[in-house]
Every structure is written in C-alpha cells, then in structure tokens.
Design a protein around this motif. Structure first.
Motif, PDB file in Angstrom:
ATOM      1  N   VAL A  29      56.916  63.844  27.856  1.00  0.00           N
ATOM      2  CA  VAL A  29      55.814  63.470  28.740  1.00  0.00           C
ATOM      3  C   VAL A  29      55.840  64.330  30.005  1.00  0.00           C
ATOM      4  CG1 VAL A  29      54.815  61.532  30.024  1.00  0.00           C
ATOM      5  CG2 VAL A  29      55.997  61.111  27.860  1.00  0.00           C
ATOM      6  N   GLU A  30      54.651  64.612  30.534  1.00  0.00           N
ATOM      7  CA  GLU A  30      54.547  65.285  31.823  1.00  0.00           C
ATOM      8  C   GLU A  30      53.559  64.525  32.697  1.00  0.00           C
ATOM      9  OE1 GLU A  30      53.714  69.481  31.528  1.00  0.00           O
ATOM     10  OE2 GLU A  30      55.276  69.760  30.018  1.00  0.00           O
ATOM     11  N   TYR A  31      53.913  64.360  33.970  1.00  0.00           N
ATOM     12  CA  TYR A  31      53.056  63.715  34.957  1.00  0.00           C
ATOM     13  C   TYR A  31      52.721  64.715  36.057  1.00  0.00           C
ATOM     14  CZ  TYR A  31      54.885  59.173  33.222  1.00  0.00           C
ATOM     15  OH  TYR A  31      55.249  58.084  32.464  1.00  0.00           O
ATOM     16  N   GLU A  32      51.499  64.668  36.542  1.00  0.00           N
ATOM     17  CA  GLU A  32      51.090  65.369  37.764  1.00  0.00           C
ATOM     18  C   GLU A  32      51.062  64.302  38.852  1.00  0.00           C
ATOM     19  OE1 GLU A  32      50.571  68.655  37.957  1.00  0.00           O
ATOM     20  OE2 GLU A  32      50.817  68.941  35.795  1.00  0.00           O
ATOM     21  N   ILE A  33      51.797  64.534  39.938  1.00  0.00           N
ATOM     22  CA  ILE A  33      51.936  63.531  40.992  1.00  0.00           C
ATOM     23  C   ILE A  33      51.326  64.065  42.281  1.00  0.00           C
ATOM     24  CG2 ILE A  33      53.587  62.144  42.316  1.00  0.00           C
ATOM     25  CD1 ILE A  33      55.530  62.502  39.909  1.00  0.00           C
ATOM     26  N   ASP A  34      50.559  63.206  42.972  1.00  0.00           N
ATOM     27  CA  ASP A  34      49.898  63.637  44.198  1.00  0.00           C
ATOM     28  C   ASP A  34      50.037  62.576  45.285  1.00  0.00           C
ATOM     29  OD1 ASP A  34      48.525  65.393  45.801  1.00  0.00           O
ATOM     30  OD2 ASP A  34      46.542  64.730  45.137  1.00  0.00           O
ATOM     31  N   GLY A  35      50.320  63.034  46.478  1.00  0.00           N
ATOM     32  CA  GLY A  35      50.529  62.167  47.635  1.00  0.00           C
ATOM     33  C   GLY A  35      51.691  62.730  48.431  1.00  0.00           C
ATOM     34  N   GLU A  36      52.440  61.863  49.111  1.00  0.00           N
ATOM     35  CA  GLU A  36      53.604  62.365  49.859  1.00  0.00           C
ATOM     36  C   GLU A  36      54.673  62.920  48.918  1.00  0.00           C
ATOM     37  OE1 GLU A  36      54.965  61.148  53.614  1.00  0.00           O
ATOM     38  OE2 GLU A  36      53.706  59.343  53.527  1.00  0.00           O
ATOM     39  N   LEU A  37      54.673  62.452  47.688  1.00  0.00           N
ATOM     40  CA  LEU A  37      55.461  63.049  46.612  1.00  0.00           C
ATOM     41  C   LEU A  37      54.460  63.862  45.803  1.00  0.00           C
ATOM     42  CD1 LEU A  37      58.281  63.078  45.149  1.00  0.00           C
ATOM     43  CD2 LEU A  37      57.334  61.311  43.658  1.00  0.00           C
ATOM     44  N   LYS A  38      54.652  65.177  45.748  1.00  0.00           N
ATOM     45  CA  LYS A  38      53.660  66.044  45.111  1.00  0.00           C
ATOM     46  C   LYS A  38      54.356  67.048  44.212  1.00  0.00           C
ATOM     47  CE  LYS A  38      49.707  68.966  46.297  1.00  0.00           C
ATOM     48  NZ  LYS A  38      48.726  68.174  45.574  1.00  0.00           N
ATOM     49  N   GLY A  39      53.939  67.093  42.939  1.00  0.00           N
ATOM     50  CA  GLY A  39      54.527  68.047  42.009  1.00  0.00           C
ATOM     51  C   GLY A  39      54.372  67.575  40.579  1.00  0.00           C
ATOM     52  N   ARG A  40      55.307  68.014  39.745  1.00  0.00           N
ATOM     53  CA  ARG A  40      55.282  67.666  38.325  1.00  0.00           C
ATOM     54  C   ARG A  40      56.561  66.937  37.959  1.00  0.00           C
ATOM     55  NH1 ARG A  40      53.713  72.468  34.499  1.00  0.00           N
ATOM     56  NH2 ARG A  40      52.974  70.765  33.227  1.00  0.00           N
ATOM     57  N   ALA A  41      56.406  66.002  37.034  1.00  0.00           N
ATOM     58  CA  ALA A  41      57.560  65.290  36.499  1.00  0.00           C
ATOM     59  C   ALA A  41      57.589  65.502  34.994  1.00  0.00           C
ATOM     60  CB  ALA A  41      57.476  63.810  36.827  1.00  0.00           C
ATOM     61  N   PHE A  42      58.766  65.746  34.481  1.00  0.00           N
ATOM     62  CA  PHE A  42      58.992  65.927  33.050  1.00  0.00           C
ATOM     63  C   PHE A  42      59.855  64.751  32.609  1.00  0.00           C
ATOM     64  CE2 PHE A  42      58.483  69.891  35.224  1.00  0.00           C
ATOM     65  CZ  PHE A  42      57.517  70.540  34.474  1.00  0.00           C
ATOM     66  N   VAL A  43      59.365  63.988  31.629  1.00  0.00           N
ATOM     67  CA  VAL A  43      60.033  62.758  31.241  1.00  0.00           C
ATOM     68  C   VAL A  43      60.355  62.786  29.757  1.00  0.00           C
ATOM     69  CG1 VAL A  43      59.967  60.247  31.421  1.00  0.00           C
ATOM     70  CG2 VAL A  43      58.505  61.613  32.903  1.00  0.00           C
ATOM     71  N   GLU A  44      61.525  62.294  29.415  1.00  0.00           N
ATOM     72  CA  GLU A  44      61.930  62.089  28.025  1.00  0.00           C
ATOM     73  C   GLU A  44      62.132  60.593  27.843  1.00  0.00           C
ATOM     74  OE1 GLU A  44      62.031  64.493  25.684  1.00  0.00           O
ATOM     75  OE2 GLU A  44      61.416  65.909  27.230  1.00  0.00           O
ATOM     76  N   TYR A  45      61.272  59.980  27.016  1.00  0.00           N
ATOM     77  CA  TYR A  45      61.359  58.548  26.753  1.00  0.00           C
ATOM     78  C   TYR A  45      61.818  58.293  25.330  1.00  0.00           C
ATOM     79  CZ  TYR A  45      58.508  57.188  30.843  1.00  0.00           C
ATOM     80  OH  TYR A  45      58.029  56.966  32.102  1.00  0.00           O
ATOM     81  N   LEU A  46      62.621  57.253  25.148  1.00  0.00           N
ATOM     82  CA  LEU A  46      62.889  56.679  23.843  1.00  0.00           C
ATOM     83  C   LEU A  46      62.153  55.351  23.821  1.00  0.00           C
ATOM     84  CD1 LEU A  46      66.702  57.359  23.351  1.00  0.00           C
ATOM     85  CD2 LEU A  46      64.786  58.521  22.250  1.00  0.00           C
TER      86      LEU A  46
END
Length: 131
Positions: A29-46
């Motif tokens: 999974v990838e998230y685009e995050i915007d606000g005081e926390l800004k960037g990309r998150a890469f997630v591995e879920y089970l």
C-alpha cells in the motif's frame, strides 16, 4: 493533530494460494499524506478476513498487522519514520493504532503514535507526536 491522506496504491494477494487453511493476504500500500505531516507512506499489511473475503471490498472485516514507512516532512523537518500498526478493518473503517518504532534525519527524535479516522470521503490520520 489531523492530516489528510489518500490511498494511491493497494495491491493485495494471498500469501500462499496453495494453503486454503492459511487465509492470510498481503497488501502493498502507498499513501499520499498532506498537512503538517507531508509526504508518502509505504505500508505492508497482513490481513486475516473474518467471515468475509477480499471480494467483499470495503464491506469486509479483517484483522490487520503491518508496518508503515514514512518519507517526507513533519512541521518542516525532513526525515523518515517507521511505525508498527495492529488492529481491524471493519466495513470501511480502519481502527489500527500505530506506534513509531524508529525515525531518521531531522525527525530522529520523533516519538509518538497515530490512528485513522474516516469521515465521509475524507481519510485522516490523527497524530500524537513529540520531538
């Protein structure tokens, strides 16, 4: 503090198609995050589906466990952090409290936790961070 995120990628498949009694899926999974926390998150879920399946989409219920790796800025400081998440996805709502386990760069001293909140079409992360 709240920030908004969008899911830019969700690729999910069974960990092992040959083991029907081991019904664990993995999601990249990838998230685009915007606000005081800004960037990309890469997630591995089970994911372990409870009386539902991947075919049920947002109506599914699944226990989840994962790691999120963030790259970007927080309050103008550049760096990364990795967090561990564990919780449940239940019919469109993700209740998966997370804790930062390591941070780097200008975020090296960052500690704290976050959770998710969904209100209508908006997806939010509720942050409880400290330097």
């Amino acid at each position: 503090m709240e920030v908004i995120f969008t899911v830019s990628k969700w690729e999910e498949k069974p960990v092992d198609d040959s083991r029907k009694d081991f019904p664990i899926n993995i999601a990249h999974v990838e998230y685009e995050i915007d606000g005081e926390l800004k960037g990309r998150a890469f997630v591995e879920y089970l994911l372990y589906y409870l009386e539902s399946s991947i075919n049920d989409g947002h109506l599914a219920t699944a226990k989840i466990s994962g790691f999120l790796h963030f790259e970007g800025t927080y309050k103008g400081k550049q760096g990364t952090f990795t967090a561990i998440e564990q919780g449940i996805f239940d019919k469109g709502n993700l209740d998966s409290p997370a804790t930062i386990i390591k941070a780097t760069g200008d975020l090296k001293s960052l500690t704290g936790s976050y959770n998710y909140q969904f209100t209508g079409p908006t997806s939010k992360m509720i942050l409880d961070f400290e330097f």
